[in-house]
Design a protein around this motif. Structure first.
Motif, PDB file in Angstrom:
ATOM      1  N   LYS A   1      -1.057  20.291  14.915  1.00  0.00           N
ATOM      2  CA  LYS A   1      -2.025  19.188  14.905  1.00  0.00           C
ATOM      3  C   LYS A   1      -1.312  17.865  14.673  1.00  0.00           C
ATOM      4  O   LYS A   1      -0.164  17.811  14.261  1.00  0.00           O
ATOM      5  N   GLU A   2      -2.036  16.779  14.930  1.00  0.00           N
ATOM      6  CA  GLU A   2      -1.471  15.460  14.702  1.00  0.00           C
ATOM      7  C   GLU A   2      -1.530  15.104  13.212  1.00  0.00           C
ATOM      8  O   GLU A   2      -2.343  15.640  12.464  1.00  0.00           O
ATOM      9  N   ARG A   3      -0.654  14.191  12.834  1.00  0.00           N
ATOM     10  CA  ARG A   3      -0.667  13.718  11.464  1.00  0.00           C
ATOM     11  C   ARG A   3      -1.973  12.971  11.214  1.00  0.00           C
ATOM     12  O   ARG A   3      -2.417  12.182  12.033  1.00  0.00           O
ATOM     13  N   GLU A   4      -2.596  13.224  10.048  1.00  0.00           N
ATOM     14  CA  GLU A   4      -3.848  12.559   9.733  1.00  0.00           C
ATOM     15  C   GLU A   4      -3.802  11.898   8.366  1.00  0.00           C
ATOM     16  O   GLU A   4      -3.071  12.330   7.461  1.00  0.00           O
ATOM     17  N   PHE A   5      -4.585  10.870   8.234  1.00  0.00           N
ATOM     18  CA  PHE A   5      -4.674  10.101   6.997  1.00  0.00           C
ATOM     19  C   PHE A   5      -5.392  10.890   5.914  1.00  0.00           C
ATOM     20  O   PHE A   5      -6.436  11.494   6.159  1.00  0.00           O
ATOM     21  N   VAL A   6      -4.844  10.854   4.700  1.00  0.00           N
ATOM     22  CA  VAL A   6      -5.468  11.534   3.570  1.00  0.00           C
ATOM     23  C   VAL A   6      -6.022  10.527   2.568  1.00  0.00           C
ATOM     24  O   VAL A   6      -7.201  10.574   2.216  1.00  0.00           O
ATOM     25  N   ALA A   7      -5.170   9.621   2.100  1.00  0.00           N
ATOM     26  CA  ALA A   7      -5.606   8.680   1.073  1.00  0.00           C
ATOM     27  C   ALA A   7      -4.632   7.519   0.995  1.00  0.00           C
ATOM     28  O   ALA A   7      -3.459   7.660   1.335  1.00  0.00           O
ATOM     29  N   THR A   8      -5.136   6.373   0.546  1.00  0.00           N
ATOM     30  CA  THR A   8      -4.280   5.221   0.335  1.00  0.00           C
ATOM     31  C   THR A   8      -4.720   4.465  -0.904  1.00  0.00           C
ATOM     32  O   THR A   8      -5.885   4.537  -1.308  1.00  0.00           O
ATOM     33  N   ILE A   9      -3.788   3.770  -1.511  1.00  0.00           N
ATOM     34  CA  ILE A   9      -4.081   2.938  -2.666  1.00  0.00           C
ATOM     35  C   ILE A   9      -3.348   1.615  -2.499  1.00  0.00           C
ATOM     36  O   ILE A   9      -2.165   1.589  -2.139  1.00  0.00           O
TER      37      ILE A   9
ATOM     38  N   PRO B   1       0.836  -1.198   0.000  1.00  0.00           N
ATOM     39  CA  PRO B   1       0.000   0.000   0.000  1.00  0.00           C
ATOM     40  C   PRO B   1       0.871   1.247   0.000  1.00  0.00           C
ATOM     41  O   PRO B   1       1.953   1.270   0.597  1.00  0.00           O
ATOM     42  N   MET B   2       0.383   2.250  -0.675  1.00  0.00           N
ATOM     43  CA  MET B   2       1.030   3.557  -0.608  1.00  0.00           C
ATOM     44  C   MET B   2      -0.025   4.572  -0.215  1.00  0.00           C
ATOM     45  O   MET B   2      -1.208   4.416  -0.553  1.00  0.00           O
ATOM     46  N   ALA B   3       0.396   5.589   0.501  1.00  0.00           N
ATOM     47  CA  ALA B   3      -0.582   6.490   1.084  1.00  0.00           C
ATOM     48  C   ALA B   3      -0.026   7.895   1.214  1.00  0.00           C
ATOM     49  O   ALA B   3       1.181   8.131   1.107  1.00  0.00           O
ATOM     50  N   TRP B   4      -0.937   8.796   1.461  1.00  0.00           N
ATOM     51  CA  TRP B   4      -0.611  10.184   1.791  1.00  0.00           C
ATOM     52  C   TRP B   4      -1.208  10.503   3.161  1.00  0.00           C
ATOM     53  O   TRP B   4      -2.355  10.136   3.462  1.00  0.00           O
ATOM     54  N   PHE B   5      -0.419  11.177   3.958  1.00  0.00           N
ATOM     55  CA  PHE B   5      -0.853  11.717   5.238  1.00  0.00           C
ATOM     56  C   PHE B   5      -0.526  13.209   5.225  1.00  0.00           C
ATOM     57  O   PHE B   5       0.230  13.681   4.372  1.00  0.00           O
TER      58      PHE B   5
ATOM     59  N   PHE C   1     -10.054  14.938  -3.711  1.00  0.00           N
ATOM     60  CA  PHE C   1      -8.717  14.409  -3.985  1.00  0.00           C
ATOM     61  C   PHE C   1      -8.814  13.053  -4.681  1.00  0.00           C
ATOM     62  O   PHE C   1      -9.762  12.289  -4.445  1.00  0.00           O
ATOM     63  N   THR C   2      -7.793  12.754  -5.482  1.00  0.00           N
ATOM     64  CA  THR C   2      -7.708  11.450  -6.124  1.00  0.00           C
ATOM     65  C   THR C   2      -6.292  10.917  -6.003  1.00  0.00           C
ATOM     66  O   THR C   2      -5.339  11.604  -6.390  1.00  0.00           O
ATOM     67  N   ILE C   3      -6.161   9.717  -5.474  1.00  0.00           N
ATOM     68  CA  ILE C   3      -4.857   9.076  -5.382  1.00  0.00           C
ATOM     69  C   ILE C   3      -4.700   8.103  -6.541  1.00  0.00           C
ATOM     70  O   ILE C   3      -5.664   7.432  -6.945  1.00  0.00           O
ATOM     71  N   SER C   4      -3.506   8.067  -7.097  1.00  0.00           N
ATOM     72  CA  SER C   4      -3.220   7.132  -8.186  1.00  0.00           C
ATOM     73  C   SER C   4      -1.760   6.713  -8.089  1.00  0.00           C
ATOM     74  O   SER C   4      -0.989   7.294  -7.329  1.00  0.00           O
ATOM     75  N   ARG C   5      -1.413   5.698  -8.860  1.00  0.00           N
ATOM     76  CA  ARG C   5      -0.022   5.261  -8.840  1.00  0.00           C
ATOM     77  C   ARG C   5       0.383   4.769 -10.217  1.00  0.00           C
ATOM     78  O   ARG C   5      -0.444   4.330 -11.010  1.00  0.00           O
TER      79      ARG C   5
ATOM     80  N   ASP D   1      -8.892   4.455  -0.713  1.00  0.00           N
ATOM     81  CA  ASP D   1      -9.648   4.917   0.453  1.00  0.00           C
ATOM     82  C   ASP D   1      -9.189   6.323   0.780  1.00  0.00           C
ATOM     83  O   ASP D   1      -8.029   6.677   0.540  1.00  0.00           O
ATOM     84  N   TYR D   2     -10.110   7.124   1.340  1.00  0.00           N
ATOM     85  CA  TYR D   2      -9.823   8.526   1.603  1.00  0.00           C
ATOM     86  C   TYR D   2     -10.290   8.929   2.992  1.00  0.00           C
ATOM     87  O   TYR D   2     -11.233   8.353   3.541  1.00  0.00           O
ATOM     88  N   GLY D   3      -9.635   9.946   3.523  1.00  0.00           N
ATOM     89  CA  GLY D   3     -10.111  10.520   4.764  1.00  0.00           C
ATOM     90  C   GLY D   3     -11.462  11.182   4.551  1.00  0.00           C
ATOM     91  O   GLY D   3     -11.782  11.612   3.436  1.00  0.00           O
ATOM     92  N   ASP D   4     -12.247  11.251   5.613  1.00  0.00           N
ATOM     93  CA  ASP D   4     -13.603  11.784   5.502  1.00  0.00           C
ATOM     94  C   ASP D   4     -13.625  13.219   4.977  1.00  0.00           C
ATOM     95  O   ASP D   4     -14.559  13.615   4.271  1.00  0.00           O
ATOM     96  N   PHE D   5     -12.606  13.981   5.288  1.00  0.00           N
ATOM     97  CA  PHE D   5     -12.610  15.389   4.903  1.00  0.00           C
ATOM     98  C   PHE D   5     -12.386  15.582   3.399  1.00  0.00           C
ATOM     99  O   PHE D   5     -12.614  16.654   2.860  1.00  0.00           O
TER     100      PHE D   5
END
Length: 114
Positions: A43-51, A33-37, A66-70, A57-61
């Protein structure tokens, strides 16, 4: 030595777009998996997106902005960010292999002005 190098951050006005890139070297992450935080100041580090394979999958906000791709051939993951808001201002970090035992990039600053 594994390295993740993010790029594409910068200053953008609210409503604008940015595309972040994260190029991995040292090993292939095609089966990981690769992801963005992100982490905003104070503030604390928060999850943005993963592929992972074909699943995203994406954070609720994110709410469709946003779109994650690889590109597995390039060992690179991207984050297309549209309709940016001032509250999206943060340092964005790339992660490969999971947030617990995986690898992290150095981060790229995204600043959204109102």
């Amino acid at each position: 030595q594994v390295q993740l190098v993010e790029s594409g951050g910068g200053l953008v006005q609210a409503g604008g777009s940015l595309r972040l890139s994260c190029a991995a070297s040292g090993r292939t992450f095609s089966r990981s998996p690769m992801a963005w935080f992100r982490q905003a100041l104070g503030k604390e580090r928060e999850f943005v997106a993963t592929i992972y394979w074909g699943s995203r999958d994406y954070g609720d906000f994110v709410k469709g902005r946003f779109t994650i791709s690889r590109d597995t051939a390039k060992n690179t993951v991207y984050l297309q960010m549209n309709s940016l808001k001032p509250e999206d201002t943060a340092v964005y970090y790339c992660n490969a292999g999971g947030p617990i035992a995986g690898y992290w990039g150095q981060g790229t600053q995204v600043t959204v002005s109102s």
